[in-house]
Write an enzyme that holds these catalytic residues in place. Structure first.
Site, PDB file in Angstrom:
ATOM      1  N   CYS A 194       6.516   6.796   5.067  1.00  0.00           N
ATOM      2  CA  CYS A 194       6.753   5.185   5.319  1.00  0.00           C
ATOM      3  C   CYS A 194       6.161   4.588   4.173  1.00  0.00           C
ATOM      4  O   CYS A 194       5.129   4.245   4.198  1.00  0.00           O
ATOM      5  CB  CYS A 194       6.185   4.870   6.487  1.00  0.00           C
ATOM      6  SG  CYS A 194       6.423   2.798   6.653  1.00  0.00           S
ATOM      7  N   CYS A 252       4.855   1.224   4.982  1.00  0.00           N
ATOM      8  CA  CYS A 252       3.568   1.163   5.423  1.00  0.00           C
ATOM      9  C   CYS A 252       2.302   1.541   4.779  1.00  0.00           C
ATOM     10  O   CYS A 252       1.331   0.984   4.763  1.00  0.00           O
ATOM     11  CB  CYS A 252       3.555   2.179   6.763  1.00  0.00           C
ATOM     12  SG  CYS A 252       4.779   2.225   7.823  1.00  0.00           S
ATOM     13  N   ASP A 253       2.607   2.545   3.758  1.00  0.00           N
ATOM     14  CA  ASP A 253       1.430   3.113   2.945  1.00  0.00           C
ATOM     15  C   ASP A 253       1.413   2.722   1.530  1.00  0.00           C
ATOM     16  O   ASP A 253       0.568   3.084   0.789  1.00  0.00           O
ATOM     17  CB  ASP A 253       1.337   4.542   3.184  1.00  0.00           C
ATOM     18  CG  ASP A 253       1.231   4.828   4.632  1.00  0.00           C
ATOM     19  OD1 ASP A 253       0.396   4.053   5.298  1.00  0.00           O
ATOM     20  OD2 ASP A 253       1.816   5.958   5.069  1.00  0.00           O
TER      21      ASP A 253
END
Length: 318
Positions: free
Chosen positions: A133, A136-137
């Site tokens: 992701c 997300c990261d």
């Protein structure tokens, strides 16, 4: 209390089904699963969803869908369905939080999850440089050199997003041609931070507590090479989240649910929408369309149920 309809899953398919069943005054209950919004909620920018000419962030799109469904009376429960019994009617469901439900009809919109590479180091270094992701990261890789594995739309979309943070993004693909849309290919080729690694697969991920290199193999020659990177993002397809229904519903060899042209499974009153059955298109707008179809079929089913009773399993597609 027996629910008229329970929707499992909170991606575009489930949220659209919730909207349409709510507008039909069916008082739907949607059980969201572990990740609200599904895969699209992990996408930084959605540019091909109708009605948003400037694009929209994936999380914002799913939040707006939820608000619209709630406006007409849809109810949302943040929980994960752990067991279902489709052998008797009403259907019964149990969740990880210990709740039990009964439903006259069911819409399965459980979507799909990212496919893993299955190579040494992947499991050990997930969350330590291995990610699925970018939204997300990506922030954690500011100024670092990273790799993206894949050649489809998701790989290029997220690779382009990661150029906001990373110093360099290597896109590793097992072929010498991409599968992504031409516009994405053009953007990626024009981005100075993106470098393509063709005809290569990841054989091993190296790192001591964090990713520091990938061992690659050239699929044409078999030659091995090392690519120093501090992170790797994997976009090589998805696995349908249908394990919950094994032995009760028909699936193809890859685990996608089998439905007819009206989203009906072999069990009357059980419908599937989105990437739980769609192994071809895999687009948010298509999933939303399937959610609409399933909701309209639910309405027809419940109307017939009220007047004729439960039809029996042998009349699933009648």
């Amino acid at each position: 209390m027996t629910e008229n309809v329970i929707i499992i899953g909170s991606g575009p398919a489930g949220l659209t089904a919730a909207l349409y069943t709510a507008r039909a005054n069916l008082d739907p209950l949607l059980i969201s699963g572990n990740e609200f919004g599904g895969q699209i909620a992990l996408t930084d920018q959605v540019e091909n969803y109708p009605g948003f000419p400037d694009g929209i962030a994936g999380p914002e799109l799913t939040q707006l869908m939820q608000q619209q469904a709630e406006k007409f009376g849809a109810r949302f429960e943040s929980d994960h369905v752990s067991q279902v019994n489709l052998q008797t009617h009403p259907f019964t469901l149990e969740t990880e939080n210990g709740k039990q439900y009964q439903a006259k009809s069911l819409v399965i919109a459980t979507g799909a999850s990212p496919r893993r590479l299955g190579v040494p180091g992947e499991l050990e270094l997930t969350g330590r440089g291995v990610s699925y992701c970018a939204t997300c990261d990506g922030f954690f890789f500011r100024g670092k050199e990273i790799a993206v594995v894949g050649g489809g739309d998701s790989a290029l979309q997220e690779g382009l997003f990661l150029t906001r943070f990373a110093s360099k993004v290597h896109i590793i693909h097992r072929r010498d041609q991409l599968r992504a849309q031409p516009i994405l290919q053009e953007r990626a080729r024009e981005n100075p931070k993106i470098h393509f690694v063709w005809n290569s697969v990841v054989e091993k991920i190296r790192g001591n507590g964090a990713v520091n290199a990938l061992i690659l193999k050239d699929v044409r020659t078999g030659a091995a090479s090392e690519l120093p990177v501090q992170g790797m993002f994997v976009y090589i397809g998805h696995i349908p989240n249908t394990q919950l229904f094994q032995g009760q519903l028909d699936m193809n060899a890859e685990g996608y649910l089998r439905v007819d042209e009206r989203t009906r499974t072999k069990i009357p009153g059980v419908f599937a929408a989105g990437e739980a059955h769609d192994d071809i298109f895999k687009q948010a707008i298509v999933s939303a369309g399937f959610g609409c179809m399933a909701a309209m079929e639910v309405e027809k089913f419940l109307a017939a149920l009220e007047h004729q009773g439960y039809p029996g399993r042998e009349k699933a597609f009648a």
